[in-house]
Design a protein around this motif. Sequence first.
Motif, PDB file in Angstrom:
ATOM      1  N   MET A 277       0.988  -1.271  -0.033  1.00 38.89           N
ATOM      2  CA  MET A 277       0.013  -0.019  -0.081  1.00 38.89           C
ATOM      3  C   MET A 277       1.010   1.229  -0.037  1.00 38.89           C
ATOM      4  O   MET A 277       1.866   1.365   0.793  1.00 38.89           O
ATOM      5  CB  MET A 277      -0.920  -0.123   1.244  1.00 38.89           C
ATOM      6  N   SER A 278       0.488   2.066  -0.781  1.00 41.71           N
ATOM      7  CA  SER A 278       1.283   3.472  -0.845  1.00 41.71           C
ATOM      8  C   SER A 278       1.116   4.310   0.283  1.00 41.71           C
ATOM      9  O   SER A 278       0.221   4.010   1.022  1.00 41.71           O
ATOM     10  CB  SER A 278       0.965   4.317  -2.083  1.00 41.71           C
ATOM     11  N   LEU A 279       2.042   5.093   0.571  1.00 40.20           N
ATOM     12  CA  LEU A 279       2.012   6.043   1.632  1.00 40.20           C
ATOM     13  C   LEU A 279       0.429   6.811   1.829  1.00 40.20           C
ATOM     14  O   LEU A 279       0.197   7.194   2.529  1.00 40.20           O
ATOM     15  CB  LEU A 279       3.215   6.986   1.899  1.00 40.20           C
ATOM     16  N   SER A 280       0.430   7.353   0.524  1.00 33.63           N
ATOM     17  CA  SER A 280      -0.927   8.242   0.425  1.00 33.63           C
ATOM     18  C   SER A 280      -2.054   7.374   0.685  1.00 33.63           C
ATOM     19  O   SER A 280      -2.907   7.991   1.572  1.00 33.63           O
ATOM     20  CB  SER A 280      -1.173   8.432  -0.989  1.00 33.63           C
TER      21      SER A 280
ATOM     22  N   ILE B 166      -6.009   5.511   7.369  1.00 35.67           N
ATOM     23  CA  ILE B 166      -5.520   5.330   8.737  1.00 35.67           C
ATOM     24  C   ILE B 166      -6.615   6.661   9.563  1.00 35.67           C
ATOM     25  O   ILE B 166      -6.803   7.825   9.460  1.00 35.67           O
ATOM     26  CB  ILE B 166      -3.947   5.617   9.202  1.00 35.67           C
ATOM     27  N   PRO B 167      -7.060   5.934  10.778  1.00 35.40           N
ATOM     28  CA  PRO B 167      -8.027   7.130  11.470  1.00 35.40           C
ATOM     29  C   PRO B 167      -7.102   7.933  12.209  1.00 35.40           C
ATOM     30  O   PRO B 167      -5.930   7.554  12.649  1.00 35.40           O
ATOM     31  CB  PRO B 167      -8.627   5.837  12.606  1.00 35.40           C
ATOM     32  N   LYS B 168      -7.471   9.289  12.157  1.00 33.19           N
ATOM     33  CA  LYS B 168      -6.834  10.150  12.888  1.00 33.19           C
ATOM     34  C   LYS B 168      -7.555  11.153  13.895  1.00 33.19           C
ATOM     35  O   LYS B 168      -8.655  11.117  13.773  1.00 33.19           O
ATOM     36  CB  LYS B 168      -6.009  10.974  11.789  1.00 33.19           C
ATOM     37  N   ALA B 169      -6.860  11.848  14.894  1.00 26.08           N
ATOM     38  CA  ALA B 169      -7.240  12.808  15.507  1.00 26.08           C
ATOM     39  C   ALA B 169      -6.709  14.189  15.237  1.00 26.08           C
ATOM     40  O   ALA B 169      -5.499  14.379  14.800  1.00 26.08           O
ATOM     41  CB  ALA B 169      -7.283  12.715  16.951  1.00 26.08           C
ATOM     42  N   GLU B 170      -7.313  15.436  15.008  1.00 26.79           N
ATOM     43  CA  GLU B 170      -6.752  16.768  14.948  1.00 26.79           C
ATOM     44  C   GLU B 170      -7.010  17.576  16.018  1.00 26.79           C
ATOM     45  O   GLU B 170      -8.142  17.592  16.363  1.00 26.79           O
ATOM     46  CB  GLU B 170      -7.438  17.189  13.327  1.00 26.79           C
ATOM     47  N   LEU B 171      -5.802  17.918  16.460  1.00 24.97           N
ATOM     48  CA  LEU B 171      -5.991  18.606  17.713  1.00 24.97           C
ATOM     49  C   LEU B 171      -5.337  20.124  17.702  1.00 24.97           C
ATOM     50  O   LEU B 171      -5.457  20.855  18.582  1.00 24.97           O
ATOM     51  CB  LEU B 171      -4.998  18.035  18.890  1.00 24.97           C
TER      52      LEU B 171
ATOM     53  N   ASN C 258       8.177   6.248   6.778  1.00 25.83           N
ATOM     54  CA  ASN C 258       7.603   4.769   6.225  1.00 25.83           C
ATOM     55  C   ASN C 258       6.313   4.832   6.879  1.00 25.83           C
ATOM     56  O   ASN C 258       5.810   5.521   7.732  1.00 25.83           O
ATOM     57  CB  ASN C 258       8.666   3.874   6.437  1.00 25.83           C
ATOM     58  N   GLU C 259       5.544   3.679   6.715  1.00 25.93           N
ATOM     59  CA  GLU C 259       4.472   3.178   7.110  1.00 25.93           C
ATOM     60  C   GLU C 259       4.410   3.280   8.961  1.00 25.93           C
ATOM     61  O   GLU C 259       3.522   3.740   9.359  1.00 25.93           O
ATOM     62  CB  GLU C 259       4.005   1.818   6.817  1.00 25.93           C
TER      63      GLU C 259
END
Length: 332
Positions: A1-4, A10-15, A300-301
């Motif tokens: 799987m590419s980094l993009s 991937i699940p993320k939080a923004e703070l 990397n991943e």
Amino acid sequence: MSLSSIINNIPKAELHLHIEGSLTPELMWRLAEKHSVSLPYASVEEIEAAYNFEDLQSFLDIYYAGAGVLKDEDDFFALMWEYLTRCHQENIVHTEIMFDPQTHTERGIGFDVFMPGFLKAMKKAEGEYGISSFLIMSFLRHLPESSAFETLALAEPYYGDIKAVGLDSSELGHPPSKFERVFKKAKALGFKIVAHAGEEGPASYIWEAIELLDVDRIDHGVRCQEDERLMDYLQEKQIPLTVCPLSNLKLCVIDDMKQHNIITLLERGLLVTVNSDDPTYFGGFLNENFEALANALDINEGVIKALAINSFKASFLSEERKSLFVDKIAQM
């Protein structure tokens, strides 16, 4: 799987996101027409061109011009809803959103106008997208502490809707110590505490935020590298840093993304996270910040996963919710 693909999935939080700094040129134009507000731009394209500012002052000029189109509850709903829809598209499952009351109250627009708009959009996003969100009320540091005290008092009917209190706007010449008393009161009221420190300002501002404001989290903080003792302290105490790479580039904290120190800080064991700050003004939302790092640095991943895990660890979610997301990422 590419980094993009990893970044997107991937699940993320923004703070570290200023809701006023997510205003798109299209929404600015639409609201200006709605309210017959005269903008110094003849088209959406001219607004887009103005977003390519050269320095902090030209950014602040258009930032406050943009805020001038936000007048009624529906406008604040539209602003918040556009951002939360973007979160859904970028797999941001939790966000802690800064807002600047003084930018609005100084224009005669009160908490009873912007808060219901924000809260309605946040409730809708939770229902439709499953996105959880908290509000962080930020004081403008170029204004006096007395104005921050007034703002804290005005916010009282909405204390239950505000998770944290923060400090933003132009950092140089406005150290955290200027606001020691109002943050002591905010802490006593039970709010979490965050503060911008160590982006424009020196590492000593980070120490002030820690020692005088008793912060739970540092916004930016990239200049901590100038002080070895501070680096050790941040690592030992795991005080999170909400780093905003494209903002650092746009405001000339760095000259080239290849110079960014976020991986150095991560490898040193600091709790660093990736965020977008004022995304429409600084060149990209959260995934674009990850992409910019991936294109410029040796990533990397495993690094992407570590940064995503940190975003939940550094959040104000319950320990149970944090663990849920951390485990989910670890198993990907």
